[in-house]
Scaffold this motif. Structure first.
Motif, mmCIF file in Angstrom:
data_model
loop_
_atom_site.group_PDB
_atom_site.id
_atom_site.type_symbol
_atom_site.label_atom_id
_atom_site.label_comp_id
_atom_site.label_asym_id
_atom_site.label_seq_id
_atom_site.Cartn_x
_atom_site.Cartn_y
_atom_site.Cartn_z
ATOM 1 N N ALA A 1 0.093 6.147 -10.023
ATOM 2 C CA ALA A 1 0.275 5.754 -11.431
ATOM 3 C C ALA A 1 -0.099 4.296 -11.675
ATOM 4 O O ALA A 1 -0.135 3.849 -12.820
ATOM 5 N N ALA A 2 -0.376 3.542 -10.597
ATOM 6 C CA ALA A 2 -0.714 2.130 -10.745
ATOM 7 C C ALA A 2 -2.195 1.957 -11.076
ATOM 8 O O ALA A 2 -2.981 2.907 -11.008
ATOM 9 N N SER A 3 -2.564 0.721 -11.407
ATOM 10 C CA SER A 3 -3.932 0.507 -11.894
ATOM 11 C C SER A 3 -4.658 -0.655 -11.232
ATOM 12 O O SER A 3 -5.638 -1.153 -11.772
ATOM 13 N N ALA A 4 -4.205 -1.146 -10.091
ATOM 14 C CA ALA A 4 -4.892 -2.245 -9.417
ATOM 15 C C ALA A 4 -6.276 -1.793 -8.955
ATOM 16 O O ALA A 4 -6.451 -0.639 -8.539
ATOM 17 N N PRO A 5 -7.272 -2.675 -8.997
ATOM 18 C CA PRO A 5 -8.618 -2.302 -8.544
ATOM 19 C C PRO A 5 -8.640 -1.797 -7.101
ATOM 20 O O PRO A 5 -9.371 -0.871 -6.773
ATOM 21 N N GLN A 6 -7.834 -2.426 -6.238
ATOM 22 C CA GLN A 6 -7.737 -1.997 -4.847
ATOM 23 C C GLN A 6 -6.289 -1.612 -4.558
ATOM 24 O O GLN A 6 -5.376 -2.383 -4.835
ATOM 25 N N GLN A 7 -6.109 -0.434 -3.985
ATOM 26 C CA GLN A 7 -4.761 0.053 -3.685
ATOM 27 C C GLN A 7 -4.667 0.432 -2.208
ATOM 28 O O GLN A 7 -5.543 1.118 -1.675
ATOM 29 N N HIS A 8 -3.603 -0.029 -1.582
ATOM 30 C CA HIS A 8 -3.401 0.207 -0.158
ATOM 31 C C HIS A 8 -1.963 0.670 0.079
ATOM 32 O O HIS A 8 -1.022 0.073 -0.460
ATOM 33 N N VAL A 9 -1.800 1.694 0.889
ATOM 34 C CA VAL A 9 -0.470 2.122 1.328
ATOM 35 C C VAL A 9 -0.425 1.959 2.842
ATOM 36 O O VAL A 9 -1.279 2.494 3.566
ATOM 37 N N VAL A 10 0.561 1.214 3.318
ATOM 38 C CA VAL A 10 0.698 0.940 4.746
ATOM 39 C C VAL A 10 1.980 1.586 5.260
ATOM 40 O O VAL A 10 3.069 1.302 4.757
ATOM 41 N N PHE A 11 1.835 2.443 6.262
ATOM 42 C CA PHE A 11 2.989 3.030 6.947
ATOM 43 C C PHE A 11 3.203 2.197 8.213
ATOM 44 O O PHE A 11 2.402 2.250 9.150
ATOM 45 N N VAL A 12 4.305 1.425 8.229
ATOM 46 C CA VAL A 12 4.496 0.400 9.252
ATOM 47 C C VAL A 12 5.219 0.983 10.477
ATOM 48 O O VAL A 12 6.215 0.435 10.955
ATOM 49 N N GLY A 13 4.737 2.113 10.967
ATOM 50 C CA GLY A 13 5.239 2.679 12.209
ATOM 51 C C GLY A 13 6.361 3.682 12.060
ATOM 52 O O GLY A 13 7.099 3.699 11.079
ATOM 53 N N ASP A 14 6.470 4.545 13.079
ATOM 54 C CA ASP A 14 7.458 5.624 13.135
ATOM 55 C C ASP A 14 7.387 6.518 11.895
ATOM 56 O O ASP A 14 8.409 6.992 11.395
ATOM 57 N N THR A 15 6.171 6.740 11.429
ATOM 58 C CA THR A 15 5.959 7.666 10.323
ATOM 59 C C THR A 15 6.197 9.084 10.794
ATOM 60 O O THR A 15 6.783 9.903 10.077
ATOM 61 N N PHE A 16 5.754 9.380 12.024
ATOM 62 C CA PHE A 16 5.852 10.726 12.585
ATOM 63 C C PHE A 16 6.666 10.714 13.874
ATOM 64 O O PHE A 16 6.787 9.683 14.547
ATOM 65 N N GLU A 17 7.202 11.868 14.222
ATOM 66 C CA GLU A 17 7.893 12.052 15.497
ATOM 67 C C GLU A 17 6.918 12.696 16.482
ATOM 68 O O GLU A 17 6.764 13.913 16.524
ATOM 69 N N GLU B 1 -5.896 -8.213 -8.089
ATOM 70 C CA GLU B 1 -7.085 -7.757 -7.370
ATOM 71 C C GLU B 1 -6.742 -6.569 -6.486
ATOM 72 O O GLU B 1 -7.525 -5.648 -6.309
ATOM 73 N N ALA B 2 -5.530 -6.610 -5.898
ATOM 74 C CA ALA B 2 -5.106 -5.552 -4.982
ATOM 75 C C ALA B 2 -3.593 -5.444 -4.963
ATOM 76 O O ALA B 2 -2.881 -6.420 -5.220
ATOM 77 N N THR B 3 -3.110 -4.251 -4.668
ATOM 78 C CA THR B 3 -1.681 -4.026 -4.458
ATOM 79 C C THR B 3 -1.496 -3.305 -3.132
ATOM 80 O O THR B 3 -2.200 -2.337 -2.829
ATOM 81 N N TRP B 4 -0.538 -3.816 -2.361
ATOM 82 C CA TRP B 4 -0.190 -3.229 -1.068
ATOM 83 C C TRP B 4 1.240 -2.712 -1.140
ATOM 84 O O TRP B 4 2.151 -3.452 -1.502
ATOM 85 N N TRP B 5 1.428 -1.432 -0.830
ATOM 86 C CA TRP B 5 2.760 -0.857 -0.684
ATOM 87 C C TRP B 5 2.990 -0.629 0.804
ATOM 88 O O TRP B 5 2.122 -0.082 1.495
ATOM 89 N N LEU B 6 4.135 -1.033 1.314
ATOM 90 C CA LEU B 6 4.431 -0.900 2.739
ATOM 91 C C LEU B 6 5.792 -0.238 2.924
ATOM 92 O O LEU B 6 6.780 -0.648 2.300
ATOM 93 N N LEU B 7 5.847 0.765 3.778
ATOM 94 C CA LEU B 7 7.106 1.449 4.087
ATOM 95 C C LEU B 7 7.064 1.930 5.526
ATOM 96 O O LEU B 7 5.984 2.013 6.132
ATOM 97 N N SER B 8 8.213 2.224 6.079
ATOM 98 C CA SER B 8 8.234 2.562 7.510
ATOM 99 C C SER B 8 9.370 3.512 7.843
ATOM 100 O O SER B 8 10.255 3.788 7.035
#
Length: 350
Positions: free
Chosen positions: A39-55, A4-11
């Protein structure tokens, strides 16, 4: 599994106004987004930046806006890739960390949304403290459980729209780096006193009202959120000796943290379970140590997404291989079941 959904998380990309990090996170991120997310095909796609993405840390409001735009100017390919994700329906989530806490300012959060998704600002969401997907995951940067980085009243700036951001003790030390030892010590002493006062204020009715508003926004039980906000507490009498010990160990080249989930992670997960708000995954960053771990008998699985910078502190493959970049993935099935965990991405597909 029918997704139903895919969540990618990086920080902890720590994207700044230069790109001199040997691992080049600003160059790697666009490749990751295009090869893994778009390139993925999930109906719902989410990318989460779990902090300290920017200075952005330590900037006044106007300077934060200018620096954010300068970072995207320096990392144009990253900007274009994020913009393409938003335009193609990927939801972008930014959790504030201690290095980009300025995102809690509504004007800075609004500018981020306008830059990345000018036609549909809701494709970009900023979370001052944590992101909550009921029964699936909770993601927070993790600095709120680290005494010298903790900012007890973080929600006050996000809700009030004021420019005031009180520096936590370690940030106060760094902000006065060019001064004398005495001036830095005085700055830290004042920050410690401010943190102690803030800890008392978040236990009063006025802050409870802010937590209530945030609980509605996050679809979180109000009582649970209030307890989580008070789960870790800054105390000068314990924070300063522990930090001094860690500084000595670091200077001696010795590790200051084991390869296990922090105690705060277990407390956090148990608190969720106790209030009937348990999730399958609890994700943090901050320590720069990529890790996946069980939390004792608690069914919640813990993942730390490490860092994409060169300041790797864990023992995973990213320590010896600069082309291995940690992230977490959580797939959600139509029946609510989840799967996933810690992964490492390489630009060559390995």
């Amino acid at each position: 599994m029918s997704r139903e959904a895919t969540w990618w998380l990086l920080s902890d990309l720590h994207l700044g106004m230069s790109d001199d990090d040997p691992r080049c996170p600003g160059k790697m991120l666009p490749e990751f987004l295009r090869s893994e997310v778009l390139a993925a095909s999930a109906p719902q796609q989410h990318v989460v930046f779990v902090g300290d993405t920017f200075e952005l840390a330590g900037c006044a409001e106007d300077e934060s806006l200018a620096r954010l735009e300068s970072i995207f100017t320096r990392h144009l390919d990253t900007f274009w890739a994020l913009e393409e994700c938003a335009a193609r329906g990927v939801q972008l989530h930014f959790v504030c960390g201690n290095h980009d806490v300025e995102l809690v300012r509504p004007s800075v959060a609004d500018r981020l949304s306008a830059l990345l998704s000018p036609l549909e600002a809701t494709r970009v969401r900023v979370y001052p403290w944590l992101l909550h997907v009921p029964h699936v995951l909770v993601a927070e940067h993790g600095h709120q459980h680290h005494a010298l980085h903790r900012m007890p009243e973080l929600l006050r700036t996000a809700v009030s729209g004021t420019d005031q951001l009180d520096l936590p003790p370690l940030a106060a030390w760094n902000a006065h780096r060019s001064g004398s030892l005495l001036s830095r010590t005085v700055a830290v002493a004042r920050a410690c006193l401010a943190s102690e006062r803030a800890e008392r204020r978040i236990r009063k009715l006025e802050y409870d009202e802010l937590l209530q508003a945030e609980s509605l926004r996050l679809a979180f039980d109000e009582v649970t959120l209030r307890e989580l906000a008070r789960l870790s507490r800054f105390r000068t009498v314990t924070a300063v000796p522990v930090t001094a010990t860690r500084m000595v160990l670091t200077a001696a080249g010795r590790s200051v943290a084991g390869e296990v989930a922090p105690a705060s992670a277990a407390r956090f997960a148990r608190t969720l379970e106790a209030h009937g708000s348990g999730v399958d995954w609890y994700v943090t960053g901050h320590t720069h140590r990529a890790l996946e771990s069980a939390l004792g008998s608690c069914p919640t699985r813990y993942v730390n997404t490490g860092t994409w910078s060169s300041d790797v502190r864990g023992r995973g493959p990213d320590q010896s291989d600069r082309r291995a970049f940690p992230y977490a993935v959580v797939d959600v099935a139509r029946d609510g079941a989840t799967s996933g965990g810690l992964r490492y991405w390489r630009p060559d597909g390995g």
